[in-house]
Design a protein around this motif. Sequence first.
Motif, mmCIF file in Angstrom:
data_model
loop_
_atom_site.group_PDB
_atom_site.id
_atom_site.type_symbol
_atom_site.label_atom_id
_atom_site.label_comp_id
_atom_site.label_asym_id
_atom_site.label_seq_id
_atom_site.Cartn_x
_atom_site.Cartn_y
_atom_site.Cartn_z
ATOM 1 N N ASN A 30 -1.935 11.643 1.818
ATOM 2 C CA ASN A 30 -2.250 10.149 1.902
ATOM 3 C C ASN A 30 -1.519 9.535 3.205
ATOM 4 O O ASN A 30 -2.137 8.466 3.855
ATOM 5 N N LEU A 78 3.427 5.795 -5.709
ATOM 6 C CA LEU A 78 3.080 5.928 -7.216
ATOM 7 C C LEU A 78 1.949 6.480 -7.669
ATOM 8 O O LEU A 78 1.995 7.233 -8.696
ATOM 9 N N GLU A 79 0.969 6.472 -6.905
ATOM 10 C CA GLU A 79 -0.167 7.117 -7.312
ATOM 11 C C GLU A 79 -0.490 8.368 -6.998
ATOM 12 O O GLU A 79 -1.285 9.265 -7.652
ATOM 13 N N SER A 80 0.239 9.027 -6.152
ATOM 14 C CA SER A 80 0.144 10.192 -5.835
ATOM 15 C C SER A 80 0.683 11.276 -6.795
ATOM 16 O O SER A 80 1.545 10.916 -7.711
ATOM 17 N N ASN A 81 -0.381 12.199 -7.176
ATOM 18 C CA ASN A 81 -0.071 13.250 -8.193
ATOM 19 C C ASN A 81 0.922 14.087 -7.967
ATOM 20 O O ASN A 81 1.493 14.869 -8.967
ATOM 21 N N TYR A 83 0.772 13.028 -1.731
ATOM 22 C CA TYR A 83 1.568 12.156 -1.148
ATOM 23 C C TYR A 83 1.589 12.016 0.468
ATOM 24 O O TYR A 83 1.139 11.344 1.035
ATOM 25 N N ASN A 85 0.902 -1.166 -0.095
ATOM 26 C CA ASN A 85 0.097 -0.180 -0.021
ATOM 27 C C ASN A 85 0.855 1.268 0.001
ATOM 28 O O ASN A 85 0.461 2.397 -0.624
ATOM 29 N N VAL A 134 2.064 1.908 -3.514
ATOM 30 C CA VAL A 134 0.874 2.152 -4.252
ATOM 31 C C VAL A 134 0.748 3.717 -4.065
ATOM 32 O O VAL A 134 0.398 4.710 -4.897
#
Length: 172
Positions: free
Chosen positions: A89, A78-81, A86, A72, A75
Amino acid sequence: STSKALDEKNSYESQINVLEQEISSRDALISQYNTLIDETIAGIEGKEAEIDAKFDEFLDRLRINYEEGFVNYLVLVLESNSFTEYLMNTERTADILEYDRTLMSHMEEEKTTLSNQKNELEQAKAALEEERKKLDANKADLDQKRNQLNQYIKQLETDKAKEEELMLASIE
């Protein structure tokens, strides 16, 4: 004399009645307390079992979360824009973990409190049992007094009968 004997008999009977009433009311009170304690202990044990079940559930969930945590985390990265997203999250994840830790700590405290209450109630129950033993001893003392009183009365009746026989014999 007979009058004195009757006064003594009445005094004994009065003492015995008072003690019997006291024993009876204390015995009833002890029984009520014992019932209440048993019900409370059963409730505490039920609550402890419930906490244990929730705690086990919580630990399973925590273990799974930690096992999946690394994945997680990747993820999240990597998924944070953006770096800001980030951080948000990551902070949310930390808040969830902190909530879990607080919940676990609260459950441990609650179980400790319940365990202490249960111990106190068991000590109270033991004290009541000691009180019941004392009452039983008092009952035994009462029975002994009653027997002594009955023997005393029989002896008086025997003595009185002998006196009457002697008086009748001396008259004849």
